[in-house]
Every structure is written in structure tokens, then in C-alpha cells.
Design a protein around this motif. Structure first.
Motif, mmCIF file in Angstrom:
data_model
loop_
_atom_site.group_PDB
_atom_site.id
_atom_site.type_symbol
_atom_site.label_atom_id
_atom_site.label_comp_id
_atom_site.label_asym_id
_atom_site.label_seq_id
_atom_site.Cartn_x
_atom_site.Cartn_y
_atom_site.Cartn_z
ATOM 1 N N TYR A 79 12.073 -21.403 -13.779
ATOM 2 C CA TYR A 79 12.353 -21.195 -15.198
ATOM 3 C C TYR A 79 11.818 -22.367 -16.021
ATOM 4 C CZ TYR A 79 14.652 -20.280 -19.607
ATOM 5 O OH TYR A 79 14.883 -20.050 -20.952
ATOM 6 N N ARG A 80 11.882 -23.582 -15.456
ATOM 7 C CA ARG A 80 11.328 -24.737 -16.166
ATOM 8 C C ARG A 80 9.819 -24.585 -16.324
ATOM 9 N NH1 ARG A 80 14.668 -26.005 -18.610
ATOM 10 N NH2 ARG A 80 16.078 -26.507 -16.926
ATOM 11 N N HIS A 81 9.136 -24.027 -15.316
ATOM 12 C CA HIS A 81 7.704 -23.734 -15.465
ATOM 13 C C HIS A 81 7.491 -22.799 -16.654
ATOM 14 C CE1 HIS A 81 5.691 -25.569 -11.989
ATOM 15 N NE2 HIS A 81 6.730 -25.241 -11.252
ATOM 16 N N MET A 82 8.349 -21.785 -16.777
ATOM 17 C CA MET A 82 8.235 -20.857 -17.902
ATOM 18 C C MET A 82 8.344 -21.601 -19.230
ATOM 19 S SD MET A 82 10.430 -17.444 -16.847
ATOM 20 C CE MET A 82 10.421 -16.875 -18.548
ATOM 21 N N GLU A 83 9.356 -22.448 -19.355
ATOM 22 C CA GLU A 83 9.557 -23.155 -20.609
ATOM 23 C C GLU A 83 8.391 -24.090 -20.918
ATOM 24 O OE1 GLU A 83 13.488 -24.959 -20.734
ATOM 25 O OE2 GLU A 83 14.143 -23.149 -21.796
ATOM 26 N N PHE A 84 7.894 -24.790 -19.909
ATOM 27 C CA PHE A 84 6.755 -25.681 -20.136
ATOM 28 C C PHE A 84 5.515 -24.885 -20.553
ATOM 29 C CE2 PHE A 84 8.236 -29.392 -17.175
ATOM 30 C CZ PHE A 84 9.285 -29.646 -18.039
ATOM 31 N N LEU A 85 5.320 -23.717 -19.957
ATOM 32 C CA LEU A 85 4.179 -22.882 -20.343
ATOM 33 C C LEU A 85 4.316 -22.369 -21.771
ATOM 34 C CD1 LEU A 85 3.597 -20.937 -17.024
ATOM 35 C CD2 LEU A 85 1.861 -22.252 -18.240
ATOM 36 N N LEU A 86 5.546 -22.238 -22.251
ATOM 37 C CA LEU A 86 5.775 -21.819 -23.640
ATOM 38 C C LEU A 86 5.593 -22.970 -24.621
ATOM 39 C CD1 LEU A 86 8.907 -19.529 -23.206
ATOM 40 C CD2 LEU A 86 6.582 -18.794 -23.737
ATOM 41 N N GLY A 87 5.416 -24.196 -24.100
ATOM 42 C CA GLY A 87 5.252 -25.357 -24.963
ATOM 43 C C GLY A 87 6.517 -26.143 -25.168
ATOM 44 N N ASP A 88 7.599 -25.759 -24.500
ATOM 45 C CA ASP A 88 8.887 -26.441 -24.631
ATOM 46 C C ASP A 88 8.964 -27.520 -23.550
ATOM 47 O OD1 ASP A 88 11.401 -27.154 -25.378
ATOM 48 O OD2 ASP A 88 12.348 -25.224 -24.980
ATOM 49 N N LYS A 89 8.213 -28.597 -23.752
ATOM 50 C CA LYS A 89 8.129 -29.681 -22.759
ATOM 51 C C LYS A 89 9.314 -30.634 -22.919
ATOM 52 C CE LYS A 89 3.953 -28.320 -21.388
ATOM 53 N NZ LYS A 89 2.742 -29.147 -21.474
ATOM 54 N N ASN A 90 9.767 -31.188 -21.783
ATOM 55 C CA ASN A 90 10.905 -32.088 -21.803
ATOM 56 C C ASN A 90 10.823 -32.992 -20.577
ATOM 57 O OD1 ASN A 90 13.608 -33.182 -21.310
ATOM 58 N ND2 ASN A 90 14.300 -31.785 -22.917
ATOM 59 N N ALA A 91 10.515 -34.259 -20.801
ATOM 60 C CA ALA A 91 10.330 -35.200 -19.697
ATOM 61 C C ALA A 91 11.627 -35.407 -18.916
ATOM 62 C CB ALA A 91 9.822 -36.535 -20.232
ATOM 63 N N ALA A 92 12.756 -35.391 -19.614
ATOM 64 C CA ALA A 92 14.034 -35.604 -18.935
ATOM 65 C C ALA A 92 14.331 -34.475 -17.959
ATOM 66 C CB ALA A 92 15.159 -35.724 -19.967
ATOM 67 N N LEU A 93 14.031 -33.239 -18.365
ATOM 68 C CA LEU A 93 14.271 -32.107 -17.468
ATOM 69 C C LEU A 93 13.297 -32.118 -16.297
ATOM 70 C CD1 LEU A 93 15.084 -29.263 -20.024
ATOM 71 C CD2 LEU A 93 16.666 -30.555 -18.582
ATOM 72 N N LEU A 94 12.095 -32.644 -16.500
ATOM 73 C CA LEU A 94 11.170 -32.826 -15.393
ATOM 74 C C LEU A 94 11.737 -33.840 -14.410
ATOM 75 C CD1 LEU A 94 8.410 -32.607 -13.937
ATOM 76 C CD2 LEU A 94 7.549 -34.321 -15.555
ATOM 77 N N HIS A 95 12.271 -34.947 -14.927
ATOM 78 C CA HIS A 95 12.827 -35.997 -14.067
ATOM 79 C C HIS A 95 13.982 -35.465 -13.219
ATOM 80 C CE1 HIS A 95 13.957 -39.982 -12.718
ATOM 81 N NE2 HIS A 95 15.200 -39.763 -13.120
ATOM 82 N N GLY A 96 14.694 -34.476 -13.741
ATOM 83 C CA GLY A 96 15.814 -33.923 -12.997
ATOM 84 C C GLY A 96 15.434 -33.313 -11.662
ATOM 85 N N HIS A 97 14.138 -33.025 -11.455
ATOM 86 C CA HIS A 97 13.662 -32.436 -10.195
ATOM 87 C C HIS A 97 12.992 -33.463 -9.290
ATOM 88 C CE1 HIS A 97 14.411 -28.227 -11.349
ATOM 89 N NE2 HIS A 97 14.098 -28.614 -12.561
ATOM 90 N N SER A 98 13.116 -34.753 -9.632
ATOM 91 C CA SER A 98 12.389 -35.788 -8.880
ATOM 92 C C SER A 98 12.879 -35.928 -7.446
ATOM 93 C CB SER A 98 12.498 -37.133 -9.607
ATOM 94 O OG SER A 98 13.846 -37.515 -9.783
ATOM 95 N N GLY A 99 14.063 -35.412 -7.145
ATOM 96 C CA GLY A 99 14.561 -35.513 -5.775
ATOM 97 C C GLY A 99 13.855 -34.619 -4.789
ATOM 98 N N ASP A 100 13.135 -33.608 -5.275
ATOM 99 C CA ASP A 100 12.370 -32.698 -4.413
ATOM 100 C C ASP A 100 10.897 -32.918 -4.729
ATOM 101 O OD1 ASP A 100 11.014 -30.480 -3.282
ATOM 102 O OD2 ASP A 100 12.843 -29.278 -3.368
ATOM 103 N N ARG A 101 10.208 -33.630 -3.871
ATOM 104 C CA ARG A 101 8.846 -34.087 -4.177
ATOM 105 C C ARG A 101 7.894 -32.945 -4.483
ATOM 106 N NH1 ARG A 101 5.026 -38.047 -0.386
ATOM 107 N NH2 ARG A 101 3.199 -38.014 -1.798
ATOM 108 N N ALA A 102 7.905 -31.909 -3.650
ATOM 109 C CA ALA A 102 6.957 -30.802 -3.843
ATOM 110 C C ALA A 102 7.228 -30.078 -5.163
ATOM 111 C CB ALA A 102 7.035 -29.824 -2.672
ATOM 112 N N VAL A 103 8.504 -29.806 -5.439
ATOM 113 C CA VAL A 103 8.872 -29.128 -6.680
ATOM 114 C C VAL A 103 8.512 -30.000 -7.884
ATOM 115 C CG1 VAL A 103 10.832 -28.342 -8.068
ATOM 116 C CG2 VAL A 103 10.667 -27.700 -5.659
#
Length: 282
Positions: free
Chosen positions: A132-156
Motif C-alpha cells: 500500500y505504501r508503494h501505491m501511495e508513493f506512486l500517487l505522489g504522496d511521499k513520506n520519508a518517515a513512513l519509508l523509515h518504518g520499513h527499515s527493519g526488513d532490508r528487501a522491503v
């Protein structure tokens, strides 16, 4: 052997349906149905948990398809292939319609029924969905903090980081329109694509010229298709708000968010904002 016996002994087209396979059926090999059907693992005896799991997993599959179609459209726009881009966007519109319908199995959960299994998923929350975050980023709704929230899973994190750093679908639409001679402002084309997209008066004017021009122009068809997509995304978000409001009211979210209030703020965020503003400028 008489003719009747010969007829009874002759193979029929339906024989293929009962013929055993040496291993997994070709259907299962292609669709992986056995794997999909093994992924529902309720943690409680609550009768509604199975429906909650299936609904959530089905939505994840729709997210995957929508992301695929938007990426396909984005590449097509970069190649100035409007026909291919419109095809992909049209397919995504159908998928978004199905996504909204996927709420139905859990749309009427009462607080008691939801509480029957809510504690079982601990700190899990829908806003942790990477797809779903990919969807939001593709819509232009970028958010560095929400990206950081996935840093525990390297591939994701790496995959999501690529989508974060790349132009959004809407960025590619505007670049395409510019190459087609439309007056998209240079500062919009040169913007930092890792920042959230914000409405721009110059882009409103670009769409105004399209919407007040010939009513069968392909660029107007594009605008209306994007508007359909924006509306469907907003409707899905609004349905999410209603499902949560009905099941748990204004309680805090399972992962520590404000729950309903957070969802309401997200639902209010405009998708492709100039396509809504332009309607008051025509």
C-alpha cells in the motif's frame, strides 16, 4: 460390440477432468492455490477472524496488481506511449473497483465481534503494508518517515526506497503533457520527487486548457481516467474509515496510531489535486 457399447466406451471431453496428475495439477502449479489457501492461520476461535484474514490478504493482492499497472503506465508515459498508458490505467481502474468491494466481508463487524480477535494481531496494523505504501508513493504522496518504518526488513525497505526516489505516476503524466506541448511549469518538472506532491496553479491552468478544449481530445480522456482513479482511491480510504468507525470507534490503533483520526486525515488528502481544482476554473 454394438454401437451403443462403442459409444459408452468412447472417451469424452470430460474424461480430462477425472484423469489423475503425476503431481500437483497444472492449475495449482500456475496459480499456487494450495499455497494461497495455506496462508490463513487464525490465532483465535473467533468466527470473524477468518474473514478478516482473507479480506486483508485479498486486498494485498489487489494492491500488488494496482502497483503493477501504475508502474506499467508510468513507463509508458516516459516513452510517450499514451495508448499503452491508458490501457494500464483502465485495468487499474477495474482493480480499484474490486478493491473497494473487498471490504464487504468485514464491513459490518460489531465491536464485540472485532474484539473477539483484535488482541491476537498485537501491534500489526494496515498502515504497515509495504505494498500500500508503494501505491501511495506512486500517487505522489511521499513520506520519508513512513519509508523509515520499513527499515527493519532490508528487501522491503530497498524496494520501497526505489519507488520513493523515482518519479511518481503523476510526475510522469505531467512530463508527458509537457513534451506534448502543454504548459506545465518548469519548477514542477524539476521538483524534488521525494517530496510530497502539492497542487500548483500552473498545473491547474494546464488542465484548464485541456478541459476547455476539444471534448474528445486524448488528453481529456487521460484527465478523466486519472480522476476516476483518484475518486476510487478516495472512496476506498473512506470505506476504510467507515469500517474502523463501526468496529472500534475512536479507540487508538493497534500499532499506536490515533486510529480513526489518522485514517480520516489520510482519507482527506487529495489525489491528483489539480484535476479537482480545475473544475471550478472551467
Amino acid at each position: 460390440m454394438n454401437d451403443t457399447t462403442a459409444t459408452l466406451d468412447a472417451p469424452t471431453a470430460d474424461d480430462a477432468l477425472t484423469r489423475p496428475f503425476p503431481g500437483a495439477s497444472p492449475y495449482d502449479t500456475y496459480v499456487h492455490a494450495s499455497l494461497l489457501n495455506s496462508l490463513q492461520q487464525p490465532l483465535t476461535e473467533a468466527p470473524d477472524e477468518m474473514g478478516f484474514l482473507v479480506t486483508t490478504q485479498v486486498m494485498e493482492l489487489w494492491f500488488t496488481l494496482i502497483v503493477h499497472e501504475w508502474r506499467t503506465a508510468r513507463v509508458a508515459f516516459a516513452k510517450d506511449d499514451l495508448d499503452a498508458a491508458l490501457d494500464a490505467l483502465t485495468r487499474s481502474r477495474r482493480a480499484l473497483t474490486a478493491l473497494s468491494g473487498a471490504w464487504a466481508p468485514i464491513a459490518a463487524l460489531t465491536p464485540a465481534r472485532f474484539n473477539g480477535f483484535r488482541a491476537a494481531f498485537g501491534r500489526a496494523s494496515g498502515f504497515q503494508s509495504a505494498m500500500y505504501r508503494h501505491m501511495e508513493f506512486l500517487l505522489g504522496d511521499k513520506n520519508a518517515a513512513l519509508l523509515h518504518g520499513h527499515s527493519g526488513d532490508r528487501a522491503v525497505h530497498e524496494a520501497l526506497g526505489e519507488t520513493y526516489r523515482e518519479p511518481s505516476l503523476y510526475d510522469e503524466v505531467l512530463a508527458f503533457l509537457h513534451r506534448q506541448g502543454r504548459p506545465v511549469p518548469a519548477h514542477v518538472l524539476d521538483r524534488d520527487v521525494t517530496l510530497p506532491y502539492r497542487a500548483d496553479p500552473g498545473v491547474v491552468e494546464t488542465w484548464r486548457q485541456i478541459y476547455t478544449g476539444p471534448q474528445h481530445h486524448p488528453h481529456l480522456t487521460l484527465g478523466e481516467l486519472l480522476t476516476d482513479i483518484a475518486e476510487l482511491v478516495t472512496r476506498w480510504r473512506s470505506e476504510h474509515v467507515m469500517v474502523v468507525r463501526r468496529a472500534m470507534g475512536a479507540k487508538p490503533g493497534s500499532a499506536g496510531s490515533s486510529g480513526l483520526a489518522w485514517l480520516q486525515r489520510r482519507a482527506a488528502r487529495p489525489v491528483f489535486p489539480e484535476l479537482w481544482e480545475v473544475r471550478g476554473a472551467c
